[in-house]
Design an enzyme around this catalytic site. Structure first.
Site, short mmCIF file in Angstrom:
data_model
loop_
_atom_site.label_atom_id
_atom_site.label_comp_id
_atom_site.label_asym_id
_atom_site.label_seq_id
_atom_site.Cartn_x
_atom_site.Cartn_y
_atom_site.Cartn_z
N ASP A 206 1.51 -2.30 -14.43
CA ASP A 206 0.88 -3.48 -13.84
C ASP A 206 1.77 -4.11 -12.76
O ASP A 206 2.99 -4.18 -12.92
CB ASP A 206 0.65 -4.48 -14.98
CG ASP A 206 -0.09 -5.72 -14.55
OD1 ASP A 206 -1.29 -5.61 -14.27
OD2 ASP A 206 0.54 -6.80 -14.49
N GLU A 248 -0.07 0.39 -10.30
CA GLU A 248 -0.98 -0.58 -9.71
C GLU A 248 -0.20 -1.29 -8.61
O GLU A 248 0.60 -2.18 -8.89
CB GLU A 248 -1.45 -1.61 -10.74
CG GLU A 248 -2.57 -2.46 -10.17
CD GLU A 248 -2.46 -3.96 -10.42
OE1 GLU A 248 -3.42 -4.66 -10.08
OE2 GLU A 248 -1.43 -4.44 -10.92
C1 NOJ Z 1 -3.14 -6.98 -12.53
C2 NOJ Z 1 -4.18 -6.86 -13.59
O1 NOJ Z 1 -5.07 -5.83 -13.24
C3 NOJ Z 1 -4.87 -8.18 -13.71
O2 NOJ Z 1 -5.98 -8.12 -14.56
C4 NOJ Z 1 -3.87 -9.21 -14.15
O3 NOJ Z 1 -4.47 -10.49 -14.17
C5 NOJ Z 1 -2.66 -9.24 -13.23
N1 NOJ Z 1 -2.16 -7.93 -12.92
C6 NOJ Z 1 -1.53 -10.03 -13.84
O4 NOJ Z 1 -0.98 -9.28 -14.89
#
Ligand code: NOJ
Ligand code: CA
Length: 547
Positions: A206, A248
């Protein structure tokens, strides 16, 4: 030789990944919320669909203010989902069916309820103070953007307990960890080992770009962040070969590809730049947006792979487009302001595309044929609707529709106990949009998708081949050739609503016979003249070119 190259192909190159929200998938204990027991009972469905790997949204204990991306314990699982033993059973059951399971690795921040932060708040004397990023002024790092721009006004929040400000790139209740502190890095490496030792097959990592901060920078993609990712990767290669790291990183191509390093950072990264342009090309009836961005993406190391997606659990982010393009996208895909969030659109795939089956097929067909590994978001395989009246991103996280029984077969709890209501609006009502209905209907979206995934599997070239665009004069048509070893696959898509004539210059392929692989139909051989096709509105052809 052939055998050897097969063995060396990493599993993720030919996989299909399915993103799933445990709370929304299947309730096994009648409390109105999905859990591990429920998910285990649905694994056969995923195998039948043709999925190889499931990606679970966060399963850790959490106050749930950001659906589990706000973690209080990296070593546990949320009690509503089950126990750690239940999670082990899930891994066992999934592996027994040949399914891999990847989880979330939230490195950047914890919940403000995490023990580390509760200790850190006590001030500089606390052993955990340096686990977070503190300042006596909110003026530091002014060049960093605010990501949740509709929900937060600053990346700093004042802490009443110690009179300092703490740094957070997301919600105020998600303080960023301080990666300058070697203890933080050690802790997170311990977390990685814990889950991989248990048998998890990897992580979707993430919020990767934000690990380190630097004055006068955007506080994104700093060299120190790359160095730490390299350290994690070397541990994976040494101790857990085969485990997957999927990034991500919502970044422009040049910054994004750096997360592959020289094949020594991430194995995979989401193709964020492409995603909005698929929707843009469709709306503009022009291949330009897709071709331009794919050409701008530098070549990635041989062992690396793009994760291709149309939608996920967040809003459809429009950060990687120009302001004008964003206005255009809002105008055509989210006229109702209620559908917008931050710089994005909080809708599921089917509603975004006006529930137009032909458009849904077309975008999926492009996604499944471009080089990369497709990632399907739960529910989109049956064209589920959303609920824009639920706050934040909750409208795209409603319970899965399994059948037309009570609560769409998701739960036996009283309907009012469900964590979120099932969709009952007329067009997307669970009575008609559900797995059972789709299974019984030969021409359903689910069966189409399953067939397409099956075909994709029989041609590994789709996951691994090289991509070359062909440019017909008719710009409404997208054409590309995928080549891998002896296999040549020609893909032709009509991005417009009406039938189109297209002449494709295939001189170098003279003598080949195109076989349309969805219907197994033999087409006339490629001759001297440009190859003429007349696809219907939103129609497409996927040809295997035989010598
Ligand atoms: C990316 C995640 O996909 C999202 O859902 C989340 O709110 C943020 N990162 C913070 O962790
Ligand atoms: Ca439950």
């Amino acid at each position: 030789m052939e055998e050897k190259s097969k063995q060396e192909t990493p599993w993720y190159k030919n996989a299909v990944i399915y993103e799933l929200y445990v709370r929304g998938f299947q309730d096994g204990n009648k409390d109105g919320r999905g859990d591990f027991w429920g998910l285990i009972s649905r694994l056969d469905y995923l195998v039948d669909l043709g999925v190889d790997c499931i990606w679970l949204m966060p399963i850790y204990p959490s106050p749930g203010k950001d659906d589990g991306y706000d973690i209080t314990d990296y070593y546990g699982v949320s009690p509503e989902y089950g126990t750690i033993e239940d999670f082990r059973s899930l891994l066992y059951q999934a592996h027994g069916r040949g399914l891999k399971v990847i989880g979330e690795l939230v490195l950047n921040h914890t919940s403000d309820q995490h023990r580390w932060f509760r200790e850190a708040k006590k001030g500089p004397g606390s052993a955990y103070f340096d686990f977070y990023v503190w300042s006596d002024t909110p003026e530091k790092y002014k060049d960093a953007r605010i990501i949740f721009s509709d929900l937060e006004t600053s990346n700093w929040t004042y802490c009443k307990e110690n009179g300092l400000y703490y740094w957070h790139r997301f919600f105020y209740h998600q303080p960023d960890l301080n990666y300058e502190n070697p203890k933080v890095r050690e802790e997170m490496i311990r977390v990685i080992r814990y889950w991989l030792d248990m048998g998890l097959d990897g992580f979707r990592v993430d919020a990767v770009p934000y690990l380190y901060e630097g004055e006068g920078t955007s506080c994104e993609n700093l060299p120190e962040t790359h160095a730490f990712i390299k350290e994690i990767r070397s541990i994976i290669d040494r101790e857990y070969p085969g485990a997957l790291l999927l990034a991500e990183a919502n970044q422009w191509p040049e910054d994004l590809v750096r997360y592959f390093g020289e094949g020594d950072e991430f194995h995979m990264a989401f193709n964020f730049p492409l995603m909005p342009r698929l929707f843009m090309a469709l709306r503009q009836e022009h291949h330009g947006p897709i071709v331009d961005i794919m050409k701008r993406l530098p070549k990635i190391p041989e062992s690396c792979q793009w994760a291709m997606f149309l939608r996920n659990h967040d809003e459809m982010t429009l950060e990687l487009v120009t302001d004008e393009e964003r206005d255009y996208m809002f105008h055509v895909y989210a006229e109702d302001k209620q559908m917008r969030l931050n710089k994005g659109i909080r809708r599921r795939l089917a509603p975004l595309l006006g529930n137009d089956r032909k458009k849904i097929e077309l975008l999926n067909a492009i996604l499944f044929t471009l080089p990369g590994t497709p990632v399907i978001y739960y529910g989109d395989e049956i064209g589920m609707g959303d609920n824009i009246f639920l706050g934040d991103r909750n409208g795209v996280r409603t319970p899965m529709h399994w059948n037309d029984n009570k609560n769409a077969g998701f739960s036996e709890a009283q309907p009012s106990r469900l964590y979120a209501p099932v969709i009952t609006d007329p067009v997307y009502n669970f009575n008609s949009i559900n797995v059972e209905e789709d299974k019984n209907n030969k021409s359903s979206l689910l069966n189409w998708l399953k067939h397409f995934l099956f075909i994709r599997k029989t041609f590994p070239a789709f996951g691994r081949g090289s991509l070359n665009f062909i440019y017909p004069d008719n710009k409404k048509i997208l054409v590309y050739l995928i080549e891998h070893e002896d296999v040549k696959l020609l893909c032709v898509f009509n991005l417009s609503a009406s039938s189109q004539p297209v002449e494709i210059n295939l001189q170098s392929l003279r003598g080949y016979t195109p076989i349309e692989i969805i219907g197994a139909t033999i087409f006339p051989a490629i001759g001297e003249l440009p190859y003429l096709l007349t696809p219907n509105g939103y129609g497409y052809y996927i040809f295997n070119l035989m010598e």
